[in-house]
Design a protein around this motif. Structure first.
Motif, PDB file in Angstrom:
ATOM      1  N   ASN A  47       5.758  -4.973   6.099  1.00  0.00           N
ATOM      2  CA  ASN A  47       6.969  -5.699   5.763  1.00  0.00           C
ATOM      3  C   ASN A  47       6.663  -7.191   5.756  1.00  0.00           C
ATOM      4  OD1 ASN A  47       9.581  -6.405   5.253  1.00  0.00           O
ATOM      5  ND2 ASN A  47      10.300  -6.063   7.340  1.00  0.00           N
ATOM      6  N   PRO A  48       6.673  -7.897   4.677  1.00  0.00           N
ATOM      7  CA  PRO A  48       7.093  -7.438   3.361  1.00  0.00           C
ATOM      8  C   PRO A  48       5.902  -7.018   2.518  1.00  0.00           C
ATOM      9  CG  PRO A  48       6.920  -9.805   3.326  1.00  0.00           C
ATOM     10  CD  PRO A  48       6.522  -9.348   4.709  1.00  0.00           C
ATOM     11  N   SER A  49       6.036  -5.945   1.823  1.00  0.00           N
ATOM     12  CA  SER A  49       5.090  -5.533   0.791  1.00  0.00           C
ATOM     13  C   SER A  49       5.797  -4.537  -0.104  1.00  0.00           C
ATOM     14  CB  SER A  49       3.817  -4.928   1.386  1.00  0.00           C
ATOM     15  OG  SER A  49       4.091  -3.679   1.966  1.00  0.00           O
ATOM     16  N   THR A  50       5.184  -4.245  -1.218  1.00  0.00           N
ATOM     17  CA  THR A  50       5.794  -3.351  -2.176  1.00  0.00           C
ATOM     18  C   THR A  50       4.704  -2.705  -3.006  1.00  0.00           C
ATOM     19  OG1 THR A  50       7.358  -3.199  -4.009  1.00  0.00           O
ATOM     20  CG2 THR A  50       6.087  -5.223  -3.845  1.00  0.00           C
ATOM     21  N   GLU A  51       5.040  -1.648  -3.651  1.00  0.00           N
ATOM     22  CA  GLU A  51       4.119  -1.028  -4.596  1.00  0.00           C
ATOM     23  C   GLU A  51       4.701  -1.064  -6.000  1.00  0.00           C
ATOM     24  OE1 GLU A  51       2.564   2.741  -3.253  1.00  0.00           O
ATOM     25  OE2 GLU A  51       2.391   2.008  -1.205  1.00  0.00           O
ATOM     26  N   ILE A  52       5.625  -1.982  -6.230  1.00  0.00           N
ATOM     27  CA  ILE A  52       6.275  -2.084  -7.536  1.00  0.00           C
ATOM     28  C   ILE A  52       5.257  -2.399  -8.627  1.00  0.00           C
ATOM     29  CG2 ILE A  52       6.872  -4.527  -7.368  1.00  0.00           C
ATOM     30  CD1 ILE A  52       9.047  -1.740  -8.908  1.00  0.00           C
ATOM     31  N   HIS A  53       4.181  -3.062  -8.262  1.00  0.00           N
ATOM     32  CA  HIS A  53       3.172  -3.381  -9.272  1.00  0.00           C
ATOM     33  C   HIS A  53       2.593  -2.113  -9.903  1.00  0.00           C
ATOM     34  CE1 HIS A  53       0.916  -2.891  -5.538  1.00  0.00           C
ATOM     35  NE2 HIS A  53      -0.116  -2.580  -6.288  1.00  0.00           N
ATOM     36  N   CYS A  54       2.545  -1.032  -9.154  1.00  0.00           N
ATOM     37  CA  CYS A  54       2.051   0.240  -9.716  1.00  0.00           C
ATOM     38  C   CYS A  54       2.974   0.711 -10.837  1.00  0.00           C
ATOM     39  CB  CYS A  54       1.954   1.305  -8.626  1.00  0.00           C
ATOM     40  SG  CYS A  54       0.801   0.893  -7.309  1.00  0.00           S
ATOM     41  N   LEU A  55       4.266   0.632 -10.607  1.00  0.00           N
ATOM     42  CA  LEU A  55       5.235   1.012 -11.630  1.00  0.00           C
ATOM     43  C   LEU A  55       5.153   0.077 -12.829  1.00  0.00           C
ATOM     44  CD1 LEU A  55       7.651   2.592 -12.728  1.00  0.00           C
ATOM     45  CD2 LEU A  55       9.132   1.073 -11.383  1.00  0.00           C
ATOM     46  N   VAL A  56       5.076  -1.215 -12.585  1.00  0.00           N
ATOM     47  CA  VAL A  56       5.027  -2.184 -13.682  1.00  0.00           C
ATOM     48  C   VAL A  56       3.767  -1.986 -14.514  1.00  0.00           C
ATOM     49  CG1 VAL A  56       4.899  -4.646 -14.259  1.00  0.00           C
ATOM     50  CG2 VAL A  56       6.476  -3.849 -12.482  1.00  0.00           C
ATOM     51  N   GLU A  57       2.636  -1.774 -13.854  1.00  0.00           N
ATOM     52  CA  GLU A  57       1.394  -1.539 -14.594  1.00  0.00           C
ATOM     53  C   GLU A  57       1.491  -0.265 -15.425  1.00  0.00           C
ATOM     54  OE1 GLU A  57      -1.192  -1.823 -11.194  1.00  0.00           O
ATOM     55  OE2 GLU A  57      -2.041  -3.678 -11.979  1.00  0.00           O
ATOM     56  N   TYR A  58       2.108   0.768 -14.886  1.00  0.00           N
ATOM     57  CA  TYR A  58       2.300   2.008 -15.642  1.00  0.00           C
ATOM     58  C   TYR A  58       3.180   1.752 -16.865  1.00  0.00           C
ATOM     59  CZ  TYR A  58       4.059   6.525 -17.074  1.00  0.00           C
ATOM     60  OH  TYR A  58       4.419   7.613 -17.827  1.00  0.00           O
TER      61      TYR A  58
END
Length: 70
Positions: A47-58
Motif C-alpha cells: 500500500n500503495p501499489s497497483t497492478e493496473i498497468h497489467c490491464l492497460v498494457e493488455y
C-alpha cells in the motif's frame, strides 16, 4: 481531488476527453505503476501499489498501432 487538480485543473469526475488529454502520459504512468509494484514486492508493503498497468498494457496490445479514446 485537490492534488489531482494541481496537475489536471480541468478534471471532473465522469468528464469527457480525460483519456485523450492524458494519453501522452500513458507510458510514464505504466512505468510508475511497475516501479511501485517492484518496490512493494521488495519491501512487502503493498500500500500503495497497483497492478493496473497489467490491464492497460493488455488493452494497448489489442490496438497495437494506436491507442485512442472512445
Amino acid at each position: 481531488m485537490s492534488k489531482l487538480k494541481k496537475h489536471y485543473p480541468s478534471y471532473t469526475k465522469a468528464g469527457e476527453g480525460v483519456f485523450a488529454a492524458l494519453q501522452s502520459k500513458l507510458d510514464t504512468a505504466i512505468g510508475n505503476a511497475q516501479k511501485a509494484l517492484r518496490d512493494a514486492t521488495n519491501t512487502n508493503e503493498y500500500n500503495p501499489s497497483t497492478e493496473i498497468h497489467c490491464l492497460v498494457e493488455y488493452l494497448k496490445s489489442l490496438r497495437p498501432n494506436s491507442v485512442s479514446g472512445p
